[in-house]
Design an enzyme around this catalytic site. Structure first.
Site, PDB file in Angstrom:
ATOM      1  N   SER A   1       0.826  -1.210   0.000  1.00 59.34           N
ATOM      2  CA  SER A   1       0.000   0.000   0.000  1.00 59.34           C
ATOM      3  C   SER A   1       0.863   1.265   0.000  1.00 59.34           C
ATOM      4  O   SER A   1       2.016   1.253   0.447  1.00 59.34           O
ATOM      5  CB  SER A   1      -0.908   0.035   1.235  1.00 59.34           C
ATOM      6  OG  SER A   1      -1.741  -1.099   1.274  1.00 59.34           O
TER       7      SER A   1
HETATM    8  N1  SAH Z   1      -0.971  -4.868   3.900  1.00 60.82           N
HETATM    9  C1  SAH Z   1      -0.181  -5.145   2.713  1.00 60.82           C
HETATM   10  C2  SAH Z   1      -0.839  -4.660   1.429  1.00 60.82           C
HETATM   11  C3  SAH Z   1      -1.760  -5.634   0.979  1.00 60.82           C
HETATM   12  S1  SAH Z   1      -2.428  -5.620  -0.648  1.00 60.82           S
HETATM   13  C4  SAH Z   1       1.207  -4.576   2.802  1.00 60.82           C
HETATM   14  O1  SAH Z   1       1.497  -3.851   3.752  1.00 60.82           O
HETATM   15  O2  SAH Z   1       2.007  -4.882   1.919  1.00 60.82           O
HETATM   16  C5  SAH Z   1      -3.832  -6.647  -0.237  1.00 60.82           C
HETATM   17  C6  SAH Z   1      -3.502  -8.076   0.158  1.00 60.82           C
HETATM   18  O3  SAH Z   1      -4.730  -8.691   0.546  1.00 60.82           O
HETATM   19  C7  SAH Z   1      -2.946  -8.909  -0.982  1.00 60.82           C
HETATM   20  O4  SAH Z   1      -1.736  -9.494  -0.601  1.00 60.82           O
HETATM   21  C8  SAH Z   1      -4.041  -9.954  -1.228  1.00 60.82           C
HETATM   22  O5  SAH Z   1      -3.531 -11.208  -1.652  1.00 60.82           O
HETATM   23  C9  SAH Z   1      -4.690 -10.044   0.133  1.00 60.82           C
HETATM   24  N2  SAH Z   1      -6.068 -10.554   0.147  1.00 60.82           N
HETATM   25  C10 SAH Z   1      -7.071 -10.352  -0.756  1.00 60.82           C
HETATM   26  N3  SAH Z   1      -8.185 -10.984  -0.382  1.00 60.82           N
HETATM   27  C11 SAH Z   1      -7.906 -11.602   0.805  1.00 60.82           C
HETATM   28  C12 SAH Z   1      -8.654 -12.438   1.686  1.00 60.82           C
HETATM   29  N4  SAH Z   1      -9.925 -12.772   1.445  1.00 60.82           N
HETATM   30  N5  SAH Z   1      -8.042 -12.906   2.800  1.00 60.82           N
HETATM   31  C13 SAH Z   1      -6.740 -12.606   3.064  1.00 60.82           C
HETATM   32  N6  SAH Z   1      -5.976 -11.830   2.255  1.00 60.82           N
HETATM   33  C14 SAH Z   1      -6.548 -11.340   1.143  1.00 60.82           C
END
Ligand code: SAH
Length: 222
Positions: free
Chosen positions: A69
């Site tokens: 993010s």
């Molecule tokens: N917090 C992260 C950014 C995440 S981007 C950081 O600091 O880098 C969003 C993430 O959510 C992705 O890795 C994606 O694979 C995950 N995601 C999407 N749907 C999800 C779900 N149902 N359960 C768990 N993770 C999920």
């Protein structure tokens, strides 16, 4: 993401100070949050060929079609959480693990779920190598939360949620807050939902943000 711990040079530290200034100018004022951004070397979460992008206030691709993010967004969600030391915090969407480290720096006991196996494997090995040994990583579906480890004081969803999952609200302590970007289209509305003492909910909405989608219940094997 690097396999071994990269070095945190004076140049990187300097760039981080500038990033903190940028984020402050954009309206983040919580000193604990700004301090956490200053402390966590964001370039550690980047592949070495992309280090120069680590201190721009932008999201960045981390593989498996996912992103780390934007620093401002990480700070914004972290500020809304108002974490007190020792609180149990559940994160949905571990991704690179950067947000989880920021939460750990804020004193949270972090539980974080990722549904992409590749990212889960990489990040769950990487975080302890950076010294973040207390962050608990889980491979699974964030829509279900972590019933065996709840209830939680705070929760943060870092993917675009088409709706607010009931299971998450159930696993929130009375007085606890969920921070979640809600919206199935291009943009999401940053939303806080606080469970009140009588088990009713108070919802507040903030600005619009853009996240990758929170995907459905089948965890990917890729
Ligand atoms: N917090 C992260 C950014 C995440 S981007 C950081 O600091 O880098 C969003 C993430 O959510 C992705 O890795 C994606 O694979 C995950 N995601 C999407 N749907 C999800 C779900 N149902 N359960 C768990 N993770 C999920």
């Amino acid at each position: 993401m690097a396999i071994t711990k990269p070095t945190d040079s004076y140049r990187h530290q300097g760039l981080r100070k500038l990033l903190v200034q940028t984020i402050r100018q954009k309206g983040i004022s919580d000193p604990a949050v700004l301090d956490a951004i200053l402390k966590v070397p964001r370039h550690f979460f980047f592949d070495s060929s992309f280090l120069e992008y680590a201190y721009e206030d932008k999201p960045f691709a981390i593989g498996a079609g996912q992103t780390i993010s934007q620093p401002y967004t990480v700070a914004f969600q972290s500020e809304l959480l108002q974490i007190k030391k020792g609180e149990r915090v559940l994160e949905i969407g571990t991704g690179s693990g950067y947000q989880a480290c920021i939460l750990a720096e804020l004193g949270a006991r972090v539980f974080t779920i990722e549904r992409q196996k590749l990212l889960f494997d990489r990040t769950s090995k990487f975080l302890p190598s950076l010294g973040y040994v207390t962050i608990k990583t889980f491979y699974g579906d964030g829509y279900k939360g972590l019933p065996a480890f709840g209830p939680f004081d705070k929760m943060i969803v870092t993917a675009a949620a088409p709706y607010v999952p009931d299971e998450l609200l159930k696993q929130l302590k009375p007085g606890g807050t969920l921070v979640i970007p809600v919206g199935a289209d291009d943009v999401q509305i940053m939303t806080t939902i606080t469970k009140l003492a009588d088990n009713t909910f108070e919802t507040k909405e903030y600005g619009t943000f853009r996240f990758v989608p929170m995907l459905g219940d089948k965890a990917s094997e890729k």
